[in-house]
Design an enzyme around this catalytic site. Structure first.
Site, PDB file in Angstrom:
ATOM      1  N   ASN A 155       2.446  14.301 -24.613  1.00 14.02           N
ATOM      2  CA  ASN A 155       1.733  15.290 -23.778  1.00 14.02           C
ATOM      3  C   ASN A 155       1.830  16.660 -24.431  1.00 14.02           C
ATOM      4  O   ASN A 155       2.731  16.903 -25.248  1.00 14.02           O
ATOM      5  CB  ASN A 155       2.380  15.352 -22.383  1.00 14.02           C
ATOM      6  CG  ASN A 155       3.855  15.689 -22.460  1.00 14.02           C
ATOM      7  OD1 ASN A 155       4.694  14.803 -22.702  1.00 14.02           O
ATOM      8  ND2 ASN A 155       4.193  16.948 -22.288  1.00 14.02           N
ATOM      9  N   ALA A 206      10.142  10.484 -27.542  1.00 15.69           N
ATOM     10  CA  ALA A 206       8.901  11.033 -26.998  1.00 15.69           C
ATOM     11  C   ALA A 206       9.107  12.536 -26.834  1.00 15.69           C
ATOM     12  O   ALA A 206      10.210  12.977 -26.494  1.00 15.69           O
ATOM     13  CB  ALA A 206       8.617  10.398 -25.647  1.00 15.69           C
ATOM     14  N   HIS A 265      21.462  10.049 -22.504  1.00 17.30           N
ATOM     15  CA  HIS A 265      21.002  11.434 -22.336  1.00 17.30           C
ATOM     16  C   HIS A 265      22.037  12.246 -21.579  1.00 17.30           C
ATOM     17  O   HIS A 265      22.699  11.731 -20.670  1.00 17.30           O
ATOM     18  CB  HIS A 265      19.694  11.484 -21.525  1.00 17.30           C
ATOM     19  CG  HIS A 265      18.592  10.688 -22.118  1.00 17.30           C
ATOM     20  ND1 HIS A 265      18.455   9.341 -21.896  1.00 17.30           N
ATOM     21  CD2 HIS A 265      17.568  11.054 -22.924  1.00 17.30           C
ATOM     22  CE1 HIS A 265      17.390   8.904 -22.549  1.00 17.30           C
ATOM     23  NE2 HIS A 265      16.831   9.916 -23.185  1.00 17.30           N
ATOM     24  N   HIS A 272       7.220  11.260 -15.812  1.00 18.62           N
ATOM     25  CA  HIS A 272       7.853  10.253 -16.681  1.00 18.62           C
ATOM     26  C   HIS A 272       6.937   9.048 -16.840  1.00 18.62           C
ATOM     27  O   HIS A 272       6.874   8.444 -17.906  1.00 18.62           O
ATOM     28  CB  HIS A 272       9.220   9.842 -16.111  1.00 18.62           C
ATOM     29  CG  HIS A 272       9.999   8.917 -17.008  1.00 18.62           C
ATOM     30  ND1 HIS A 272      10.361   9.270 -18.295  1.00 18.62           N
ATOM     31  CD2 HIS A 272      10.461   7.653 -16.820  1.00 18.62           C
ATOM     32  CE1 HIS A 272      11.026   8.264 -18.855  1.00 18.62           C
ATOM     33  NE2 HIS A 272      11.100   7.271 -17.970  1.00 18.62           N
ATOM     34  N   MET A 309      14.344  16.053 -24.612  1.00 16.41           N
ATOM     35  CA  MET A 309      15.623  16.080 -23.889  1.00 16.41           C
ATOM     36  C   MET A 309      16.702  15.235 -24.567  1.00 16.41           C
ATOM     37  O   MET A 309      17.664  14.829 -23.916  1.00 16.41           O
ATOM     38  CB  MET A 309      15.410  15.568 -22.461  1.00 16.41           C
ATOM     39  CG  MET A 309      14.334  16.305 -21.702  1.00 16.41           C
ATOM     40  SD  MET A 309      14.027  15.527 -20.113  1.00 16.41           S
ATOM     41  CE  MET A 309      12.494  16.314 -19.618  1.00 16.41           C
ATOM     42  N   SER A 310      16.522  14.943 -25.852  1.00 15.03           N
ATOM     43  CA  SER A 310      17.551  14.131 -26.529  1.00 15.03           C
ATOM     44  C   SER A 310      17.705  14.592 -27.970  1.00 15.03           C
ATOM     45  O   SER A 310      17.760  15.792 -28.226  1.00 15.03           O
ATOM     46  CB  SER A 310      17.158  12.647 -26.460  1.00 15.03           C
ATOM     47  OG  SER A 310      15.909  12.421 -27.064  1.00 15.03           O
ATOM     48  N   SER A 364      12.235   6.628 -25.152  1.00 15.91           N
ATOM     49  CA  SER A 364      11.459   6.185 -23.975  1.00 15.91           C
ATOM     50  C   SER A 364      10.299   5.273 -24.332  1.00 15.91           C
ATOM     51  O   SER A 364       9.398   5.673 -25.063  1.00 15.91           O
ATOM     52  CB  SER A 364      10.852   7.384 -23.254  1.00 15.91           C
ATOM     53  OG  SER A 364      11.835   8.259 -22.842  1.00 15.91           O
ATOM     54  N   TYR A 416      21.286  14.440 -19.422  1.00 19.74           N
ATOM     55  CA  TYR A 416      20.856  14.580 -18.019  1.00 19.74           C
ATOM     56  C   TYR A 416      21.253  13.404 -17.138  1.00 19.74           C
ATOM     57  O   TYR A 416      21.176  13.477 -15.914  1.00 19.74           O
ATOM     58  CB  TYR A 416      19.342  14.839 -17.907  1.00 19.74           C
ATOM     59  CG  TYR A 416      18.449  13.738 -18.436  1.00 19.74           C
ATOM     60  CD1 TYR A 416      18.310  12.513 -17.795  1.00 19.74           C
ATOM     61  CD2 TYR A 416      17.697  13.941 -19.590  1.00 19.74           C
ATOM     62  CE1 TYR A 416      17.505  11.517 -18.280  1.00 19.74           C
ATOM     63  CE2 TYR A 416      16.870  12.947 -20.095  1.00 19.74           C
ATOM     64  CZ  TYR A 416      16.783  11.740 -19.438  1.00 19.74           C
ATOM     65  OH  TYR A 416      15.979  10.753 -19.933  1.00 19.74           O
ATOM     66  N   GLU A 417      21.692  12.305 -17.772  1.00 19.49           N
ATOM     67  CA  GLU A 417      22.172  11.175 -16.964  1.00 19.49           C
ATOM     68  C   GLU A 417      23.524  11.487 -16.341  1.00 19.49           C
ATOM     69  O   GLU A 417      23.999  10.741 -15.478  1.00 19.49           O
ATOM     70  CB  GLU A 417      22.307   9.922 -17.832  1.00 19.49           C
ATOM     71  CG  GLU A 417      20.987   9.357 -18.309  1.00 19.49           C
ATOM     72  CD  GLU A 417      21.188   8.227 -19.298  1.00 19.49           C
ATOM     73  OE1 GLU A 417      21.594   7.137 -18.875  1.00 19.49           O
ATOM     74  OE2 GLU A 417      20.947   8.441 -20.499  1.00 19.49           O
ATOM     75  N   HIS A 424      14.623   2.471 -20.801  1.00 16.60           N
ATOM     76  CA  HIS A 424      15.662   2.425 -21.846  1.00 16.60           C
ATOM     77  C   HIS A 424      16.491   1.169 -21.613  1.00 16.60           C
ATOM     78  O   HIS A 424      17.288   1.116 -20.684  1.00 16.60           O
ATOM     79  CB  HIS A 424      16.564   3.661 -21.762  1.00 16.60           C
ATOM     80  CG  HIS A 424      15.858   4.930 -22.088  1.00 16.60           C
ATOM     81  ND1 HIS A 424      16.003   5.558 -23.292  1.00 16.60           N
ATOM     82  CD2 HIS A 424      14.986   5.671 -21.384  1.00 16.60           C
ATOM     83  CE1 HIS A 424      15.249   6.646 -23.302  1.00 16.60           C
ATOM     84  NE2 HIS A 424      14.619   6.731 -22.149  1.00 16.60           N
TER      85      HIS A 424
END
Ligand code: HPA
Length: 273
Positions: free
Chosen positions: A236, A114, A84, A248, A212-213, A31, A86-87, A62
């Site tokens: 974060n 990230a 990802h 995001h 998440m990756s 990201s 989640y896509e 991306h």
């Protein structure tokens, strides 16, 4: 079609466009880190969408390019933008790009991403050099996806992230005065950020950062014997560890601050790999 057949299609297209360039090192930028790619000589840029068999990246931030070139004598391929779970891609499709890199000749892979930090001392802007991971995605790109060309079904993960590569990264951070620490990545599916209770649970499980990756890519790479360096940037503190809510937009804004530092780091690391 088998993944080998799919990968062969991608390779035929890539080889035609790059005149059979054989990269040794691959870099995946996460990201907002697309601007960290060091200046490459003999650069060739291919769009994911034009490569037969490749997936398409759908997330803002991306870009979706496969970039080939030479940096200080090292032949490099950059995946600018990643895929990802989640896509909505079927998990096993996440293996395709890594298996393509492997068949192109890649031996070392730098994955960047990230992350949220579970360690209060690892604040936004710091780097976590991965020394291990926990797969909390409850899925795996290699399930039902074994093709012997890409390595053995059962393989060891006692050093998923290569120690010598970690040392190169940590030494470079010291020189560049980048705050860095080794730690373990816990992979979740997303797309939501975690709840405060999940973050507390992940701390207890021994994870240092959450994202998440990374893990599907690393599993695929390790199966085919590619050495991995995981460079994750804290954008974060994990949900509930800081006052503000997560977004995001915040991840992208924080990575923008890191972009320049990350480029310096890559320029220091690449010639030493
Ligand atoms: N959780 C999961 N993924 C992330 C985070 C987070 O807090 N920050 C950046 N990527």
């Amino acid at each position: 079609m088998t993944q080998l057949e799919q990968v062969k299609k991608a390779i035929a297209y890539i080889n035609k466009k790059t005149k059979n360039f054989k990269p040794e090192i691959a870099l995946i930028t996460g990201s907002g880190l697309a601007g960290s790619v060091p200046p490459l000589a003999k650069k060739v840029v291919l769009k994911y969408a034009d490569i037969p068999g490749f997936l398409r990246s759908t997330v803002p931030g991306h870009s979706g390019n496969l970039i080939f070139g030479v940096y200080k004598g090292k032949k490099i391929v950059v995946m600018q933008g990643r895929f990802h779970y989640y896509e909505g891609h079927p998990m096993k499709n996440l293996a395709i790009s890594i298996r393509t890199l492997y068949k192109l000749g890649v031996q070392k892979l730098i994955v960047s991403a990230a992350v949220g930090s579970l360690d209060l001392k690892l604040t936004p802007g710091s780097l976590c050099v991965l020394n291990d991971h926990i797969n909390f995605m409850c899925n795996n790109p290699l399930i039902g996806n074994h093709e012997p060309e890409f390595g053995p079904m059962f393989f060891d993960l006692s050093e998923a992230y290569a120690k010598p590569l970690r040392k190169v990264a940590l030494d470079a951070c010291k020189k560049l005065k980048i705050k860095a620490k080794e730690g373990a990545y816990i992979a979740v599916t997303g797309p939501n950020f975690e709840t405060p209770s999940e973050i507390r649970a992940f701390q207890k499980l021994g994870a240092t950062v959450v994202g998440m990756s990374v893990v599907p890519e690393v599993l695929t790479a390790r199966q085919c014997g590619i050495q991995v360096l995981g460079l994750t940037w804290v954008t974060n503190l994990g949900c509930g560890l800081a006052k503000e809510a997560l977004s995001h937009a915040q991840t992208i804004a924080e990575t923008k601050k890191i972009e320049g530092k990350f480029k310096d780091l890559l320029e220091a690391i690449l010639p030493k790999l």
